[in-house]
Design a protein around this motif. Structure first.
Motif, mmCIF file in Angstrom:
data_model
loop_
_atom_site.group_PDB
_atom_site.id
_atom_site.type_symbol
_atom_site.label_atom_id
_atom_site.label_comp_id
_atom_site.label_asym_id
_atom_site.label_seq_id
_atom_site.Cartn_x
_atom_site.Cartn_y
_atom_site.Cartn_z
ATOM 1 N N LYS A 98 33.898 -13.547 25.676
ATOM 2 C CA LYS A 98 32.644 -14.200 25.308
ATOM 3 C C LYS A 98 32.799 -15.700 25.561
ATOM 4 O O LYS A 98 33.831 -16.283 25.239
ATOM 5 C CB LYS A 98 32.329 -13.956 23.841
ATOM 6 C CG LYS A 98 31.000 -14.539 23.433
ATOM 7 C CD LYS A 98 30.608 -14.424 21.972
ATOM 8 C CE LYS A 98 31.259 -13.427 21.135
ATOM 9 N NZ LYS A 98 30.734 -13.378 19.762
ATOM 10 N N THR A 99 31.784 -16.296 26.175
ATOM 11 C CA THR A 99 31.775 -17.727 26.429
ATOM 12 C C THR A 99 30.539 -18.333 25.771
ATOM 13 O O THR A 99 29.669 -17.611 25.275
ATOM 14 C CB THR A 99 31.769 -18.031 27.939
ATOM 15 O OG1 THR A 99 30.633 -17.405 28.538
ATOM 16 C CG2 THR A 99 33.044 -17.543 28.618
ATOM 17 N N VAL A 100 30.465 -19.649 25.804
ATOM 18 C CA VAL A 100 29.296 -20.359 25.290
ATOM 19 C C VAL A 100 28.658 -21.131 26.441
ATOM 20 O O VAL A 100 29.350 -21.850 27.172
ATOM 21 C CB VAL A 100 29.677 -21.316 24.138
ATOM 22 C CG1 VAL A 100 28.476 -22.157 23.712
ATOM 23 C CG2 VAL A 100 30.216 -20.530 22.949
ATOM 24 N N VAL A 101 27.337 -20.945 26.593
ATOM 25 C CA VAL A 101 26.551 -21.662 27.590
ATOM 26 C C VAL A 101 25.804 -22.771 26.868
ATOM 27 O O VAL A 101 25.152 -22.522 25.845
ATOM 28 C CB VAL A 101 25.547 -20.718 28.291
ATOM 29 C CG1 VAL A 101 24.620 -21.493 29.216
ATOM 30 C CG2 VAL A 101 26.274 -19.618 29.044
ATOM 31 N N ASP A 102 25.910 -23.985 27.384
ATOM 32 C CA ASP A 102 25.224 -25.143 26.820
ATOM 33 C C ASP A 102 24.377 -25.749 27.928
ATOM 34 O O ASP A 102 24.905 -26.213 28.938
ATOM 35 C CB ASP A 102 26.256 -26.148 26.310
ATOM 36 C CG ASP A 102 25.635 -27.330 25.573
ATOM 37 O OD1 ASP A 102 24.497 -27.728 25.910
ATOM 38 O OD2 ASP A 102 26.314 -27.864 24.674
ATOM 39 N N LEU A 103 23.051 -25.703 27.767
ATOM 40 C CA LEU A 103 22.118 -26.262 28.738
ATOM 41 C C LEU A 103 21.454 -27.484 28.115
ATOM 42 O O LEU A 103 20.824 -27.377 27.054
ATOM 43 C CB LEU A 103 21.052 -25.232 29.109
ATOM 44 C CG LEU A 103 21.549 -24.023 29.893
ATOM 45 C CD1 LEU A 103 20.565 -22.871 29.796
ATOM 46 C CD2 LEU A 103 21.788 -24.400 31.338
#
Length: 145
Positions: A98-103
């Motif tokens: 699991k990763t974290v996406v930050d836009l």
């Protein structure tokens, strides 16, 4: 396999629409289905519960082969400036995690500068896979207008 610190994907692009419209393109199920995924992929199913703690789920269909799924949870929602969520493949490869996406979005004249960060990845190969997918997706997003 030990974790390699610093395996984070960083990309940016300019979308020719204002931040409010760009944020809608990043969160609206019908809009997501038009640009998400690498070239040749379709997104026949998009479910989005756009609240902090809400979940999303995409079914992705490659040009050949069986569809697969990704899902996650929204961690931060600050329209039209920021969107943060977890990203996990439901049918993971052994080196997926699991990763974290930050836009982050910023007005840029009549358009929007979109800055993407995703990670940490377990391997360089998984980071490269996501770099390719996001690069093609952001290219399609930037061409919508």
């Amino acid at each position: 396999m030990s974790e390699q610190p610093g395996l984070v994907l960083n990309l940016e692009c300019t979308v020719p629409s204002p931040p409010e419209e760009t944020f809608r393109l990043l969160t609206d199920p019908a809009a997501l289905a038009t640009w998400w995924g690498p070239h040749g992929f379709s997104i026949p199913e998009v479910d989005v519960n756009l609240v902090v703690g809400g979940r999303y789920r995409f079914r992705m269909a490659p040009p050949e082969g069986e569809p697969f799924h990704l899902s996650g949870e929204f961690l931060e929602i600050d329209p039209p400036w920021r969107l943060v969520y977890t990203f996990a493949w439901e049918e993971p490869a052994p080196d997926d995690r699991k990763t974290v996406v930050d836009l982050s979005l910023a007005g840029n004249g009549t358009g929007t500068r979109v800055v993407l960060s995703q990670g940490p990845f377990l391997t360089e190969e998984r980071l490269a896979l996501h770099r390719d997918g996001w690069s093609e997706s952001l290219e399609k997003l930037a061409r919508l207008h």
